[in-house]
Design an enzyme around this catalytic site. Structure first.
Site, PDB file in Angstrom:
ATOM      1  N   ARG A  89       0.840  -1.191   0.000  1.00  0.00           N
ATOM      2  CA  ARG A  89       0.000   0.000   0.000  1.00  0.00           C
ATOM      3  C   ARG A  89       0.882   1.251   0.000  1.00  0.00           C
ATOM      4  O   ARG A  89       1.920   1.296   0.660  1.00  0.00           O
ATOM      5  CB  ARG A  89      -0.911   0.033   1.244  1.00  0.00           C
ATOM      6  CG  ARG A  89      -2.135  -0.860   1.153  1.00  0.00           C
ATOM      7  CD  ARG A  89      -3.134  -0.326   0.140  1.00  0.00           C
ATOM      8  NE  ARG A  89      -4.367  -1.103   0.100  1.00  0.00           N
ATOM      9  CZ  ARG A  89      -4.586  -2.135  -0.704  1.00  0.00           C
ATOM     10  NH1 ARG A  89      -3.625  -2.542  -1.523  1.00  0.00           N
ATOM     11  NH2 ARG A  89      -5.759  -2.762  -0.693  1.00  0.00           N
ATOM     12  N   GLU A 131      -4.284   7.052  -5.481  1.00  0.00           N
ATOM     13  CA  GLU A 131      -4.389   6.335  -6.743  1.00  0.00           C
ATOM     14  C   GLU A 131      -5.793   6.517  -7.341  1.00  0.00           C
ATOM     15  O   GLU A 131      -6.774   6.312  -6.631  1.00  0.00           O
ATOM     16  CB  GLU A 131      -4.115   4.850  -6.532  1.00  0.00           C
ATOM     17  CG  GLU A 131      -2.735   4.563  -5.968  1.00  0.00           C
ATOM     18  CD  GLU A 131      -2.548   3.110  -5.541  1.00  0.00           C
ATOM     19  OE1 GLU A 131      -1.405   2.727  -5.259  1.00  0.00           O
ATOM     20  OE2 GLU A 131      -3.564   2.372  -5.465  1.00  0.00           O
ATOM     21  N   HIS A 150      -0.169  -0.152  -9.807  1.00  0.00           N
ATOM     22  CA  HIS A 150      -0.951  -1.021  -8.922  1.00  0.00           C
ATOM     23  C   HIS A 150      -1.490  -2.245  -9.675  1.00  0.00           C
ATOM     24  O   HIS A 150      -2.689  -2.564  -9.628  1.00  0.00           O
ATOM     25  CB  HIS A 150      -2.095  -0.247  -8.268  1.00  0.00           C
ATOM     26  CG  HIS A 150      -2.535  -0.860  -6.966  1.00  0.00           C
ATOM     27  ND1 HIS A 150      -2.914  -0.116  -5.880  1.00  0.00           N
ATOM     28  CD2 HIS A 150      -2.657  -2.165  -6.578  1.00  0.00           C
ATOM     29  CE1 HIS A 150      -3.263  -0.921  -4.877  1.00  0.00           C
ATOM     30  NE2 HIS A 150      -3.103  -2.174  -5.296  1.00  0.00           N
TER      31      HIS A 150
END
Length: 313
Positions: free
Chosen positions: A229, A258, A279
């Site tokens: 994260r 994000e 990601h």
């Protein structure tokens, strides 16, 4: 009872989502903005979300909601204090990224230790044609075998990473919040590892746990990888450490915000030896289908009266 199911961000899951095994009305939205959440979830008993946040102010307006099925492992988008106190069940996905995420960690690890990106770019810019010999050594290359991997976060994914590291002949140092065999403290991992991989959730305790002081304690040639994260590492401190050569490199699949609509300090292309991916460490085709199948299994189990993969905190 017929359930109303709403998937708020279907666009985040590139897989087949089968129909649940009970009477239901199903609606999906490619994406959902914060100001659309309440309207879309009115009357819904089951909400599926991946990254759309569900906070107290929103949840208070959704009295029919019984289950939030998170289409991911991380549940930091959910106000769990509110759900726990108000009879809303939260389930998540577990042990689905057992191949894809460790493989992404090692893709970053190999690229960083062997300086693949720097060599690739230099060849494209004509450097090889200017060399006096058949090759050149502008960037250091380090073997994987015999190097030390530090794993901070020794859950299911940390264990899978360890298996691959051992197979490659690496020495492994482990840290976790739980008591595990051969556990060492974070300071030892940072000081001794050639590569550190972070595989732990973002919590108040882990936010910015790796800052300027911690980065300075690492080997000058060491690299740090974060596929967990954004926010576990202080991004400004990391950018500074890379620019000053305090550490050798970094590979990040996550950022604090994000998508980074307003930019991010780590997206500056002048930062050396930094690889950023969007990601996607979790997102192999195989893993996404496992996730989708487990997601519906969680929903079916809840409606059948045997909820599973429950999240309370």
């Amino acid at each position: 009872m017929s359930h109303k199911i709403v998937f708020l961000d279907r666009e985040t899951l590139d897989a087949n989502v089968r129909k649940p095994n009970f009477p239901h009305e199903y609606t999906e939205h490619a994406q959902t903005a914060p100001d659309q959440i309440v309207e879309r979830l009115k009357g819904a008993t089951i909400c599926i979300t991946n990254k759309v946040p569900l906070r107290e102010a929103t949840l208070k307006q959704l009295p029919d909601l019984k289950l939030i099925a998170v289409a991911a492992t991380g549940t930091d988008v959910i106000d769990k204090a509110y759900t726990s106190g108000n009879g809303i069940v939260v389930s998540n996905i577990r042990n689905y990224a057992f191949n894809t995420l460790p493989e992404h960690v090692f893709a970053l690890l190999f690229a960083l230790r062997r300086n693949l990106v720097n060599y690739y770019n230099s060849v494209r810019q004509g450097r090889w044609g200017e060399a006096n010999q058949f090759c050149y050594f502008d960037y250091p290359i380090y073997d994987i075998a015999g190097s030390t991997l530090g794993i901070i976060g020794y859950g299911a994914l940390g264990k899978e990473i360890e298996k691959r590291a051992t197979a490659l002949g690496m020495k492994v140092l482990i840290n976790d919040v739980a008591d595990v065999p051969n556990k060492v403290d974070v300071a030892t991992v940072l000081r001794e590892a050639d590569v550190v991989t972070l595989n732990l959730p973002l919590t108040p305790e882990t936010k910015n746990m790796i800052g300027a002081k911690e980065l300075a304690s690492m080997k000058k040639s060491a690299c740090i990888i974060n596929t967990a994260r954004g926010g576990i590492v202080d991004e400004a401190a990391l950018a500074d450490a890379l620019r000053k050569g305090i550490i050798g490199g970094a590979g990040f699949d996550v950022l604090t915000v994000e998508p980074p609509k307003n930019g991010n300090i780590l997206l500056d292309p002048t930062i050396p030896n930094l690889i950023i991916t969007p990601h996607v460490a979790w997102a192999s085709k195989e893993a996404m289908q496992v996730l989708a199948d487990q997601l519906v299994d969680n929903i079916d189990a809840f409606v059948a009266g045997s909820p599973r993969n429950l999240v309370t905190a």
